[in-house]
Scaffold this active site. Structure first.
Site, PDB file in Angstrom:
ATOM      1  N   SER A 122       5.101  -0.757   8.500  1.00 36.45           N
ATOM      2  CA  SER A 122       4.003  -0.848   7.384  1.00 36.45           C
ATOM      3  C   SER A 122       3.015  -0.001   7.577  1.00 36.45           C
ATOM      4  O   SER A 122       2.825   0.470   8.821  1.00 36.45           O
ATOM      5  CB  SER A 122       3.816  -2.404   7.276  1.00 36.45           C
ATOM      6  N   ASP A 123       2.302   0.420   6.399  1.00 34.68           N
ATOM      7  CA  ASP A 123       1.086   0.999   7.070  1.00 34.68           C
ATOM      8  C   ASP A 123       0.031   0.065   7.479  1.00 34.68           C
ATOM      9  O   ASP A 123       0.346  -1.285   7.470  1.00 34.68           O
ATOM     10  CB  ASP A 123       0.381   1.926   5.752  1.00 34.68           C
TER      11      ASP A 123
END
Ligand code: BGC
Length: 764
Positions: free
Chosen positions: A282-283
């Protein structure tokens, strides 16, 4: 049906096999490990924390040793240095039950110690080979300090100059973006992922981040599936095809689904259509942000949605660590979904050879900076936008000589240097400067001073102003040095760290602060002024384009900014960079890109420089107060020599869509390029196509190839391109990627507006 996807699957599969992402022996070792892992240990592999300076809103977490010893963390970001990474690695490998090594990641975006031009500058070279070499250097330097994973390349198509992150990518075009994406991946990962100097690449941000509405960072994006597939996905597909070991999910929502919880893109397209076998991270904190986006009202739901959509590793939010166990225990999440994510993380760790070689040798001298390569690439990233004899004159006056201002003559002379970017090492490093050190930067001022000293001339320097201030106290001194010199070089632009990159969207595209006023103060008509613009986005240089003799777009060139600029200024090197983004006249034109879809009311030959006077002038796709065209267009860039294009030749007609689709036919298109000027030069010849009669609206022109030729004065060379399925297929009304019967125009030329053209028909 998905002809292109099937082809992609095949070529990606062979690369994955080669780099360990599809290796039966590795899969067996993963099976063995998975059987031994507790649920907590599995979740640990999906958990990543920042162990260094945060690169997002800070969480203040610290002291990870115990968690590593318990197998509760699988990866860290933002930690570097062999001693530092080894210290944590030792805990993982020697104290944790299953001895699974940690994976250390960092944002290495355009160099680690040797800082090259920012990605938008790298792309302006139109040279994938140079990009690959730069990425290879970064990989060698970073792996020597314990990093085996970079969050790069950013392959987001960016068509809105307000978006600060436009600097981190290759610009507005999906074809160029794809070529550059693949080159970066090859450079970072090298020939084999398990070499000690290979960095796992991460194509980010999947997907649509560059289409954030209004150019405002983190904002929602909404687009048709056609646009997604035709424009935003291709660079990711190219990165996957080049064997990228990882992909990062984006912050934005796409068509009302947060990218970090989007099974359509993360699973259906990425894994099922493209056969991607690496890991998805994920960011920063994006899993938790699903709550703010409103598709989860608590952390557990956010974690469940992200994992089920296909996010394998949770960067920084901690929600996987805190929620997955209960979710599995309560039956809300099948453990098989956790296992699958763990498998992908372990696969990348095995492929990198971390199980066999978890440590980085300590105490070795760091590799020497690649100064020569940094200078060469910086030179090639510079774009000459304008080159005339002197600043624009009142109509009654003609310039005394009509030789363009640049290159400057190599003789003793007095040159004035003005502007807040002339001597600012930190800005030359650009956003995401890796471990770049300001002391390794040679600024324009110091390189120019040295050069002028050698020539026996004088450099008069006055910064004039700061980047972002209203104070004009320095203007007088700047004007004085300009008046005392034969030529004035004005170095203006943006503050790299504050105004470009992440969380740095701008609603205005003019020079910040009072720099425009400074420029107008020193640039009087009839005087020679060279404007050098250091920026992370295309700025609206409308006044300068009309009044200043010479303009160079420099982006942020990296550690060799000064030497590179000095060499082109004096003609030791020629310009060859070309724009990969359209430069606007005013911010109201944004998003601005050359490959926009055709409209039913094109402006055609209507004079857009004045308000509409007739109905015919009014009811077309236009502004009443601005012309449509950019100030400087995609693909544009001047040279000290001139290139002429001739003899466009098309072979392979007649041709049918059927034969193109099954790969049994292709066309060849060629043209001759002649260096008709008096200096050696390098030209980037560009191939564009436009199609009519298709089932969906397509752009008037789309880049489909480019080729670089180096020519001595008077020399000619032929460039040839093929036009096959890959170039002519598009996502059609049935959302199939195929060639349709159509009427095609093909151009070979120096930029997206000029060139030789020919037409042909594609029969059914
Ligand atoms: C950025 C990513 C980056 C990550 C880790 C985020 O804020 O959007 O591009 O890789 O931080 O530093």
């Amino acid at each position: 049906m998905f002809g292109a996807a099937a082809w992609l699957l095949l070529s990606a599969a062979s690369l994955f096999a080669q780099n360990g992402l599809a290796n039966p022996e590795i899969e067996r070792r993963i099976d063995v490990l998975l059987r031994q892992m507790t649920l907590a240990e599995k979740i640990g592999q999906l958990t990543q924390y920042s162990a260094g300076a945060p690169t997002g809103p800070g969480t203040g977490r610290a002291g990870y040793s115990d968690q590593v010893a318990q197998g509760e963390i699988g990866s860290f970001l933002n930690l570097s240095g062999a001693a530092q990474t080894n210290a944590l690695q030792r805990i993982a490998v020697e104290r944790s039950r299953l001895k699974i090594p940690l994976l250390f990641g960092l944002d290495i975006i355009h160099g680690y110690h040797t800082i090259f031009p920012v990605p938008l500058g790298l792309a302006s070279t139109w040279d994938p080979e140079l990009l690959e070499r730069a990425a290879r250097v970064a990989a060698k330097e970073a792996t020597a300090e314990g990093i085996r994973w970079t969050f790069s390349p950013m392959v987001d198509i960016a068509r809105d100059a307000r978006w600060g992150r436009i600097v981190e990518g290759a610009g507005e075009d999906p074809y160029l973006g794809s070529v550059m994406a693949a080159a970066s991946v090859r450079g970072y990962q090298g020939a084999r992922l398990d070499s000690a100097d290979s960095l796992a690449a991460c194509a980010k941000h999947f997907v649509g981040y560059g289409a954030a509405e209004a150019g405002r960072d983190y904002n929602a994006a909404d687009m048709s599936e056609h646009r997604l597939r035709q424009v935003y996905l291709p660079p990711f597909a190219a990165a996957v095809r080049a064997g990228a070991a990882s992909v990062m999910s984006a912050f934005n929502s796409l068509n009302a689904v947060p990218a970090t919880a989007d099974a359509m893109t993360l699973t259906r397209i990425l894994r099922q259509e493209w056969g991607f076998r690496g890991l998805v991270v994920s960011d920063w904190n994006a899993v938790e942000e699903l709550i703010a986006q409103g598709i989860a009202t608590n952390g557990a739901t956010a974690a469940r949605k992200a994992l089920l959509a296909g996010v394998d590793m949770d960067m920084e939010s901690g929600l996987y660590q805190h929620s997955l166990r209960d979710l599995v225990r309560s039956g809300a999440l099948p453990e098989t979904a956790v296992d699958e994510a763990v498998r992908r993380v372990l696969r990348v760790k095995f492929a990198l050879g971390l199980f066999d070689h978890p440590y980085t040798p300590e105490g070795l001298a760091s590799p020497a900076l690649q100064v020569e390569l940094a200078r060469q690439i910086a030179e090639r990233s510079l774009i000459l936008l304008k080159n005339e004899p002197v600043n624009s004159l009142p109509p009654s006056v003609t310039p005394s000589q009509n030789k363009p201002l640049l290159p400057l003559p190599s003789r003793p002379q007095t040159i004035a240097l003005v502007g807040p970017l002339a001597d600012s090492p930190v800005d030359m490093l650009g956003s995401w400067p890796g471990k770049g050190d300001v002391h390794t930067v040679v600024t324009l001022k110091s390189a120019l001073q040295e050069r002028i000293r050698q020539l026996g001339g004088r450099l008069l320097y006055a910064p004039g102003t700061e980047i972002d201030t209203a104070s004009e106290v320095g203007f007088g001194e700047a004007l004085k040095v300009a008046q005392g010199a034969g030529v004035t070089i004005v170095a203006l632009g943006e503050d790299a760290a504050r105004m470009t990159g992440e969380a740095a969207s701008r609603a205005s595209l003019t020079l910040p602060g009072n720099q425009q006023r400074l420029l107008e103060t020193v640039a009087s008509p009839g005087k020679p002024v060279v404007l050098i613009v250091f920026s992370g986005r295309p700025l609206a240089l409308t006044w300068a384009a009309a009044h200043v003799a010479a303009i160079i777009q420099a982006w942020y060139p990296g550690i060799q900014a000064g030497p590179a600029l000095t060499r082109v200024l004096f003609g030791d090197a020629n310009f060859s960079g070309k724009l990969t983004v359209s430069m606007p006249r005013s911010v109201g034109q944004e998003p601005l890109y050359y490959n926009a879809l055709k409209t039913g009311r094109p402006a055609g030959n209507v004079d857009l420089t004045r308000p509409p006077a007739t109905e015919a002038e009014k009811y077309v796709s236009r502004y009443i107060d601005e012309i449509n065209a950019p100030l400087f267009l995609f693909g544009y860039g001047l040279s000290y020599t001139r290139f002429t294009y001739s003899s466009l030749n098309l072979a392979g007609v007649p041709v049918s869509a059927r034969a193109l689709n099954d790969g049994s036919a292709e066309l060849q298109v060629s043209a001759t390029i002649t260096n008709s000027g008096s200096r050696a030069g390098r030209e980037i010849a560009q191939l564009y196509i436009g199609q009519r009669g298709t089932s969906v609206v397509l752009p008037e022109k789309e880049l489909k190839g480019f080729s670089t030729v180096e020519l001595a004065p008077g020399q000619s060379r032929e460039v040839e391109f093929k036009l096959g399925r890959e170039q002519l297929a598009f996502w059609n009304i049935a959302m199939h990627h195929e060639v349709e019967p159509s009427e095609v125009t093909v151009w070979i030329g120096p930029n997206s507006a000029e060139g030789q053209q020919a037409q042909f028909k594609i029969a059914p």
